[in-house]
Scaffold this active site. Structure first.
Site, mmCIF file in Angstrom:
data_model
loop_
_atom_site.group_PDB
_atom_site.id
_atom_site.type_symbol
_atom_site.label_atom_id
_atom_site.label_comp_id
_atom_site.label_asym_id
_atom_site.label_seq_id
_atom_site.Cartn_x
_atom_site.Cartn_y
_atom_site.Cartn_z
ATOM 1 N N ARG A 23 69.775 32.418 27.030
ATOM 2 C CA ARG A 23 71.199 32.257 27.347
ATOM 3 C C ARG A 23 71.806 33.508 27.948
ATOM 4 O O ARG A 23 72.844 33.464 28.598
ATOM 5 C CB ARG A 23 71.990 31.888 26.088
ATOM 6 N N GLU A 28 76.440 45.338 20.788
ATOM 7 C CA GLU A 28 77.621 46.030 20.282
ATOM 8 C C GLU A 28 77.783 47.289 21.126
ATOM 9 O O GLU A 28 76.973 48.211 21.044
ATOM 10 C CB GLU A 28 77.429 46.421 18.815
ATOM 11 N N ALA A 48 93.642 50.683 26.127
ATOM 12 C CA ALA A 48 92.380 50.307 26.766
ATOM 13 C C ALA A 48 92.638 50.141 28.257
ATOM 14 O O ALA A 48 93.597 49.481 28.657
ATOM 15 C CB ALA A 48 91.830 49.018 26.164
ATOM 16 N N ASN A 49 91.797 50.756 29.080
ATOM 17 C CA ASN A 49 91.966 50.745 30.528
ATOM 18 C C ASN A 49 90.749 50.130 31.206
ATOM 19 O O ASN A 49 89.636 50.225 30.696
ATOM 20 C CB ASN A 49 92.129 52.176 31.066
ATOM 21 N N ARG A 59 86.712 59.102 40.963
ATOM 22 C CA ARG A 59 87.915 59.173 40.120
ATOM 23 C C ARG A 59 87.778 60.376 39.195
ATOM 24 O O ARG A 59 86.900 60.430 38.353
ATOM 25 C CB ARG A 59 88.100 57.873 39.329
ATOM 26 N N HIS A 62 89.666 64.455 35.675
ATOM 27 C CA HIS A 62 90.944 64.301 34.998
ATOM 28 C C HIS A 62 90.876 64.837 33.571
ATOM 29 O O HIS A 62 89.827 64.790 32.923
ATOM 30 C CB HIS A 62 91.348 62.823 34.963
ATOM 31 N N LYS A 72 88.017 59.751 25.166
ATOM 32 C CA LYS A 72 87.677 58.548 25.922
ATOM 33 C C LYS A 72 86.302 58.027 25.510
ATOM 34 O O LYS A 72 85.360 58.799 25.331
ATOM 35 C CB LYS A 72 87.662 58.843 27.422
ATOM 36 N N HIS A 119 86.847 64.635 32.920
ATOM 37 C CA HIS A 119 86.088 63.397 33.144
ATOM 38 C C HIS A 119 86.213 62.956 34.591
ATOM 39 O O HIS A 119 87.279 63.045 35.203
ATOM 40 C CB HIS A 119 86.610 62.289 32.227
ATOM 41 N N TYR A 132 87.619 51.705 29.474
ATOM 42 C CA TYR A 132 87.811 52.892 28.654
ATOM 43 C C TYR A 132 88.590 52.506 27.396
ATOM 44 O O TYR A 132 89.597 51.810 27.486
ATOM 45 C CB TYR A 132 88.678 53.943 29.326
ATOM 46 N N GLU A 143 99.231 64.976 32.185
ATOM 47 C CA GLU A 143 97.964 64.669 32.852
ATOM 48 C C GLU A 143 97.744 65.614 34.032
ATOM 49 O O GLU A 143 98.672 65.884 34.800
ATOM 50 C CB GLU A 143 97.974 63.220 33.357
#
Length: 202
Positions: A23, A28, A48-49, A59, A62, A72, A119, A132, A143
């Site tokens: 299937r 986890e 949560a992103n 990206r 940061h 994160k 990151h 994330y 930031e």
């Protein structure tokens, strides 16, 4: 799952055990208790992103002011990215160094990045989808970024990424030395003190 500390202190690679049959698979990808046993405290989930990126999209790098900064827990749920963990904590024994982990929908690894660590990632496929879990909400005034093309940091982007695509925000960000001179970066001592304070509360 297996948890391995990376060469940057306070960052970890998490490799889940996958269970497959005709299937599909089950796994986890996050276990609060196993992470807590490794880092000494739980991840207090605040936001949560999800990002979806074209191949070659970069990206980062940061980071957020500490305290509270932003820890994160990152994984790729579709496609592949090369994830970079950059030590920007002034005074750290690995300051200015970085490590990387391939996050993809085959091995389904994740990375945990403690507060105060930079990151970044580059998408290796189209529609690379990264999720994330973070322990504090987005706060624009706290930031910051470092230019991911900064030669002093020296991130190596793999040929699979193709032509790099960066946002103006990231290309306009200072290099590492300029960020130090401007007082933007967290310190190793402040980060250690913050980690200790979290552990003391648990």
């Amino acid at each position: 799952m297996q948890i391995r500390e990376l060469s940057i202190p306070d960052s970890y690679e998490i490799t889940p055990k996958q269970f497959g049959d005709d299937r599909g698979i089950f796994l986890e990808w996050y276990r609060f208790d196993k992470l807590e046993a490794t880092i000494g405290h739980s991840l207090s989930l605040a936001q949560a992103n999800t990002s979806v990126s074209k191949r070659g999209s970069v990206r980062g790098i940061h980071f957020a002011d500490i305290p509270p900064s932003q820890a994160k827990y990152v994984t790729a749920v579709h496609g592949a990215v090369l994830d970079y963990i950059v030590d920007i904590r002034v005074g750290s024994p690995t300051f200015g160094q970085w490590d990387s982990v391939l996050l993809d929908d085959t091995d389904r690894r994740a990375v945990y990045i403690s507060e105060g660590i930079g990151h970044c990632f580059v998408a290796l496929t189209d529609n690379a989808t990264v999720s994330y879990l973070v322990n504090s909400t987005f706060s624009p005034g706290r930031e910051h970024g470092i230019n991911p093309l900064d030669e002093e940091v020296g991130l190596v982007f793999p040929p699979e990424a193709g032509e790099l695509l960066l946002s103006p925000k990231d290309t306009d960000a200072p290099g590492l030395s300029a960020a130090v001179a401007a007082g933007l970066l967290p310190t190793w001592d402040a980060a250690r003190a913050y980690y200790d304070s979290i552990n003391d509360r648990n």
